[in-house]
Design a protein around this motif. Structure first.
Motif, PDB file in Angstrom:
ATOM      1  N   GLY A   1      50.756  28.376  41.595  1.00 50.84           N
ATOM      2  CA  GLY A   1      50.167  27.108  41.203  1.00 50.84           C
ATOM      3  C   GLY A   1      49.125  27.223  40.106  1.00 50.84           C
ATOM      4  O   GLY A   1      48.854  28.311  39.569  1.00 50.84           O
ATOM      5  N   VAL A   2      48.501  26.083  39.796  1.00 56.97           N
ATOM      6  CA  VAL A   2      47.585  25.989  38.659  1.00 56.97           C
ATOM      7  C   VAL A   2      46.311  26.792  38.890  1.00 56.97           C
ATOM      8  O   VAL A   2      45.940  27.663  38.084  1.00 56.97           O
ATOM      9  CB  VAL A   2      47.227  24.514  38.387  1.00 56.97           C
ATOM     10  N   LEU A   3      45.616  26.515  39.993  1.00 54.38           N
ATOM     11  CA  LEU A   3      44.304  27.122  40.201  1.00 54.38           C
ATOM     12  C   LEU A   3      44.396  28.635  40.373  1.00 54.38           C
ATOM     13  O   LEU A   3      43.589  29.390  39.840  1.00 54.38           O
ATOM     14  CB  LEU A   3      43.621  26.491  41.414  1.00 54.38           C
ATOM     15  N   SER A   4      45.398  29.104  41.105  1.00 52.35           N
ATOM     16  CA  SER A   4      45.511  30.534  41.363  1.00 52.35           C
ATOM     17  C   SER A   4      45.990  31.326  40.151  1.00 52.35           C
ATOM     18  O   SER A   4      46.008  32.558  40.184  1.00 52.35           O
ATOM     19  CB  SER A   4      46.449  30.789  42.549  1.00 52.35           C
ATOM     20  N   THR A   5      46.367  30.624  39.076  1.00 53.75           N
ATOM     21  CA  THR A   5      46.723  31.329  37.840  1.00 53.75           C
ATOM     22  C   THR A   5      45.482  31.883  37.158  1.00 53.75           C
ATOM     23  O   THR A   5      45.534  32.922  36.487  1.00 53.75           O
ATOM     24  CB  THR A   5      47.479  30.383  36.885  1.00 53.75           C
ATOM     25  N   LEU A   6      44.333  31.213  37.346  1.00 53.15           N
ATOM     26  CA  LEU A   6      43.101  31.643  36.693  1.00 53.15           C
ATOM     27  C   LEU A   6      42.715  33.080  37.057  1.00 53.15           C
ATOM     28  O   LEU A   6      42.471  33.900  36.158  1.00 53.15           O
ATOM     29  CB  LEU A   6      41.973  30.669  37.029  1.00 53.15           C
ATOM     30  N   PRO A   7      42.640  33.453  38.342  1.00 55.92           N
ATOM     31  CA  PRO A   7      42.251  34.836  38.650  1.00 55.92           C
ATOM     32  C   PRO A   7      43.290  35.872  38.224  1.00 55.92           C
ATOM     33  O   PRO A   7      42.949  37.042  38.045  1.00 55.92           O
ATOM     34  CB  PRO A   7      42.066  34.824  40.171  1.00 55.92           C
ATOM     35  N   SER A   8      44.552  35.453  38.051  1.00 56.54           N
ATOM     36  CA  SER A   8      45.566  36.415  37.602  1.00 56.54           C
ATOM     37  C   SER A   8      45.274  36.914  36.193  1.00 56.54           C
ATOM     38  O   SER A   8      45.738  37.991  35.809  1.00 56.54           O
ATOM     39  CB  SER A   8      46.963  35.788  37.656  1.00 56.54           C
ATOM     40  N   VAL A   9      44.489  36.145  35.430  1.00 58.29           N
ATOM     41  CA  VAL A   9      44.069  36.599  34.099  1.00 58.29           C
ATOM     42  C   VAL A   9      43.297  37.912  34.216  1.00 58.29           C
ATOM     43  O   VAL A   9      43.399  38.787  33.354  1.00 58.29           O
ATOM     44  CB  VAL A   9      43.206  35.521  33.410  1.00 58.29           C
ATOM     45  N   VAL A  10      42.546  38.067  35.310  1.00 58.63           N
ATOM     46  CA  VAL A  10      41.747  39.282  35.486  1.00 58.63           C
ATOM     47  C   VAL A  10      42.648  40.500  35.679  1.00 58.63           C
ATOM     48  O   VAL A  10      42.326  41.597  35.205  1.00 58.63           O
ATOM     49  CB  VAL A  10      40.773  39.118  36.674  1.00 58.63           C
ATOM     50  N   ASN A  11      43.784  40.337  36.363  1.00 55.99           N
ATOM     51  CA  ASN A  11      44.724  41.460  36.477  1.00 55.99           C
ATOM     52  C   ASN A  11      45.132  41.950  35.094  1.00 55.99           C
ATOM     53  O   ASN A  11      45.227  43.164  34.853  1.00 55.99           O
ATOM     54  CB  ASN A  11      45.967  41.042  37.261  1.00 55.99           C
ATOM     55  N   GLY A  12      45.393  41.001  34.191  1.00 57.20           N
ATOM     56  CA  GLY A  12      45.746  41.380  32.833  1.00 57.20           C
ATOM     57  C   GLY A  12      44.589  42.015  32.087  1.00 57.20           C
ATOM     58  O   GLY A  12      44.771  42.994  31.358  1.00 57.20           O
ATOM     59  N   LEU A  13      43.376  41.491  32.269  1.00 52.25           N
ATOM     60  CA  LEU A  13      42.214  42.057  31.586  1.00 52.25           C
ATOM     61  C   LEU A  13      41.904  43.468  32.066  1.00 52.25           C
ATOM     62  O   LEU A  13      41.509  44.331  31.273  1.00 52.25           O
ATOM     63  CB  LEU A  13      40.992  41.151  31.792  1.00 52.25           C
ATOM     64  N   VAL A  14      42.084  43.722  33.350  1.00 46.07           N
ATOM     65  CA  VAL A  14      41.914  45.093  33.848  1.00 46.07           C
ATOM     66  C   VAL A  14      42.899  46.022  33.136  1.00 46.07           C
ATOM     67  O   VAL A  14      42.563  47.153  32.764  1.00 46.07           O
ATOM     68  CB  VAL A  14      42.102  45.151  35.372  1.00 46.07           C
ATOM     69  N   GLY A  15      44.123  45.528  32.927  1.00 42.10           N
ATOM     70  CA  GLY A  15      45.092  46.308  32.163  1.00 42.10           C
ATOM     71  C   GLY A  15      44.623  46.567  30.744  1.00 42.10           C
ATOM     72  O   GLY A  15      44.825  47.662  30.201  1.00 42.10           O
ATOM     73  N   VAL A  16      43.995  45.563  30.116  1.00 39.19           N
ATOM     74  CA  VAL A  16      43.450  45.742  28.761  1.00 39.19           C
ATOM     75  C   VAL A  16      42.420  46.865  28.748  1.00 39.19           C
ATOM     76  O   VAL A  16      42.440  47.740  27.869  1.00 39.19           O
ATOM     77  CB  VAL A  16      42.814  44.426  28.261  1.00 39.19           C
ATOM     78  N   PHE A  17      41.518  46.874  29.740  1.00 37.50           N
ATOM     79  CA  PHE A  17      40.486  47.912  29.798  1.00 37.50           C
ATOM     80  C   PHE A  17      41.121  49.295  29.946  1.00 37.50           C
ATOM     81  O   PHE A  17      40.691  50.261  29.308  1.00 37.50           O
ATOM     82  CB  PHE A  17      39.530  47.656  30.962  1.00 37.50           C
ATOM     83  N   VAL A  18      42.155  49.377  30.770  1.00 37.40           N
ATOM     84  CA  VAL A  18      42.843  50.656  30.970  1.00 37.40           C
ATOM     85  C   VAL A  18      43.548  51.085  29.687  1.00 37.40           C
ATOM     86  O   VAL A  18      43.498  52.261  29.294  1.00 37.40           O
ATOM     87  CB  VAL A  18      43.844  50.546  32.132  1.00 37.40           C
ATOM     88  N   GLY A  19      44.202  50.159  29.023  1.00 35.84           N
ATOM     89  CA  GLY A  19      44.885  50.488  27.778  1.00 35.84           C
ATOM     90  C   GLY A  19      43.915  51.016  26.733  1.00 35.84           C
ATOM     91  O   GLY A  19      44.218  51.990  26.027  1.00 35.84           O
ATOM     92  N   GLN A  20      42.732  50.399  26.632  1.00 34.74           N
ATOM     93  CA  GLN A  20      41.754  50.867  25.662  1.00 34.74           C
ATOM     94  C   GLN A  20      41.191  52.230  26.043  1.00 34.74           C
ATOM     95  O   GLN A  20      40.874  53.045  25.169  1.00 34.74           O
ATOM     96  CB  GLN A  20      40.631  49.834  25.513  1.00 34.74           C
ATOM     97  N   LEU A  21      41.084  52.501  27.338  1.00 30.55           N
ATOM     98  CA  LEU A  21      40.666  53.831  27.776  1.00 30.55           C
ATOM     99  C   LEU A  21      41.696  54.882  27.360  1.00 30.55           C
ATOM    100  O   LEU A  21      41.339  55.968  26.878  1.00 30.55           O
ATOM    101  CB  LEU A  21      40.481  53.853  29.292  1.00 30.55           C
ATOM    102  N   LEU A  22      42.966  54.565  27.512  1.00 32.24           N
ATOM    103  CA  LEU A  22      44.019  55.541  27.225  1.00 32.24           C
ATOM    104  C   LEU A  22      44.097  55.883  25.737  1.00 32.24           C
ATOM    105  O   LEU A  22      44.527  56.993  25.389  1.00 32.24           O
ATOM    106  CB  LEU A  22      45.364  55.019  27.720  1.00 32.24           C
ATOM    107  N   VAL A  23      43.724  54.954  24.859  1.00 33.63           N
ATOM    108  CA  VAL A  23      43.774  55.250  23.424  1.00 33.63           C
ATOM    109  C   VAL A  23      42.427  55.731  22.895  1.00 33.63           C
ATOM    110  O   VAL A  23      42.305  56.023  21.708  1.00 33.63           O
ATOM    111  CB  VAL A  23      44.235  54.022  22.602  1.00 33.63           C
ATOM    112  N   ASN A  24      41.443  55.832  23.761  1.00 39.34           N
ATOM    113  CA  ASN A  24      40.126  56.314  23.346  1.00 39.34           C
ATOM    114  C   ASN A  24      40.194  57.814  23.061  1.00 39.34           C
ATOM    115  O   ASN A  24      40.551  58.603  23.934  1.00 39.34           O
ATOM    116  CB  ASN A  24      39.095  56.023  24.440  1.00 39.34           C
TER     117      ASN A  24
END
Length: 406
Positions: free
Chosen positions: A238-261
């Motif tokens: 649903g609509v509201l529960s989509t908002l926290p799923s953004v954080v799952n993606g952002l955690v992935g962003v942080f990991v991706g940037q760590l791997l290319v560091n």
């Protein structure tokens, strides 16, 4: 379902515009392209269970009679409400991997002229719209057809949530610093948790985490068009529960940037092994924190609670750390081909799992052989044949370098 969902199908003209803009953005940087085999392999591992792998343990239980397979089979089903199983991490892992792909090649667009930003914005909007459309198609599956009445269509879907999580994540990566992204992730989790705990709503009380009474169901009733999943009060995408799923993606962003560091080093550890260690520590810390938060905000997939974000992000990091260590650090890559073949065309096979009757194909090709086997072998071999037929199709695409990415 990286995910390949971190790329989008665009026209040749748009693609050339995007590539031209990328050249301008990165003109002062070394022209290196980061490609992690572990990313494709983990994506394929994730998709493997959706394609039919979850049935292996029930077949093994019938074949061997070993009661231990019952525990594994139980992990192949979603939690009934509160709680957590391995199968609950499959969907968040896909969102996480799409974020990792963003983090591997982060771009800042906010200082570019609008003419150079537009190809990226068109790319993102097209990708989001296509995933929403394909999600609607997936919801109705083979032979049922999309209803003519728009009010009878289920617009919420797994693919739509992946699309929104990626889109919002991309906008943040393109326009903000890593520090701002981390702050936004924390704010989302805190605000979402407080919203569920303390904000009242009509005909309901705050802090309700039930299927019939939650602020999620109320918000969906106001904002979600069409019908909900199985016509339930709460849609799990649903609509509201989509908002926290953004954080799952952002955690992935942080990991991706760590791997290319390239600036990480330690006295006794190589840069790669230090990254593996940091990932394992971070993953375990998030898992531990999730179970502490569970005392206040229960881990719940359908509500996508903040504790659910933490536990799924933690396990996603742990899985990636293991795959990265084995495949990209130790270079044990031969075994991973099975999953890489799936991961490089994950979206197309996910759609095909709804739009095509793979069971019919596998029974047509191997049904006679399976029925000739002893009774206790038949269930297991039916699952194996289903997986084999799908994998051979994906292998054909892989060897011809046909990669359909969205």
């Amino acid at each position: 379902m990286n995910a390949p969902v971190s790329h989008s199908t665009v026209s040749d003209t748009s693609r050339s515009d995007v590539q031209h803009s990328e050249t301008r953005i990165n003109s002062d940087k070394p022209k290196t392209k980061t490609r992690l085999t572990s990313l494709d392999a983990l994506r394929g591992f994730d998709m493997f269970w959706i394609l039919g792998g979850e049935g292996l343990f029930a077949g093994l239980l019938l074949l061997t009679g070993w009661s231990g397979w019952q525990w594994f089979d139980g992990q192949m089903h979603h939690s009934q409400w509160h709680g957590f199983t391995f199968y609950d991490v499959i969907f968040p892992l896909f969102i996480f991997l799409s974020g990792v792909a963003l983090g591997l090649s982060p771009k800042r667009l906010d200082k570019l002229p609008m003419s150079e930003r537009l190809p990226f914005y068109r790319h993102a909007i097209k990708r989001l719209g296509l995933l929403i459309l394909l999600g609607v198609l997936y919801n109705h599956g083979w032979g049922t057809g999309v209803p003519a009445d728009p009010e009878q269509i289920r617009y919420a879907s797994v693919l739509a949530r992946i699309g929104f999580a990626w889109f919002i994540g991309a906008m943040l990566v393109w326009h903000t610093s890593l520090r701002v992204q981390a702050a936004i992730a924390v704010i989302i989790l805190l605000a979402y948790g407080l919203l569920q705990l303390y904000v009242p709503y009509p005909n309901g009380l705050p802090g309700q985490f039930t299927q019939d009474n939650s602020i999620n169901a109320y918000v969906d009733s106001l904002l979600l068009p069409g019908i909900s999943y199985q016509d339930r009060p709460l849609d799990p995408e649903g609509v509201l529960s989509t908002l926290p799923s953004v954080v799952n993606g952002l955690v992935g962003v942080f990991v991706g940037q760590l791997l290319v560091n390239t600036n990480i080093s330690a006295c006794k550890l190589s840069s790669d092994w230090l990254k593996v260690l940091l990932l394992m520590i971070a993953g375990c810390l998030l898992i531990s924190l999730a179970w502490l938060v569970d005392f206040v905000i229960p881990i719940n997939k359908d509500l996508w609670t903040s504790s659910f974000v933490l536990v799924t992000s933690g396990w996603s990091i742990v899985f990636l750390a293991i795959f990265y260590a084995l495949i990209d650090v130790l270079k044990w890559q031969k075994w991973s081909l099975f999953f890489v073949v799936i991961g490089t065309n994950a979206i197309i096979i996910y759609l095909a799992s709804s739009l095509m009757n793979w069971q019919y194909f596998s029974q047509s090709l191997l049904g006679g052989v399976i029925t000739a086997l002893p009774q206790n072998w038949q269930q297991l071999m039916s699952v194996v044949s289903l997986l084999l037929v799908q994998w051979l199709v994906l292998l054909w695409l892989y060897r011809r370098k046909i990669f359909i990415r969205i």
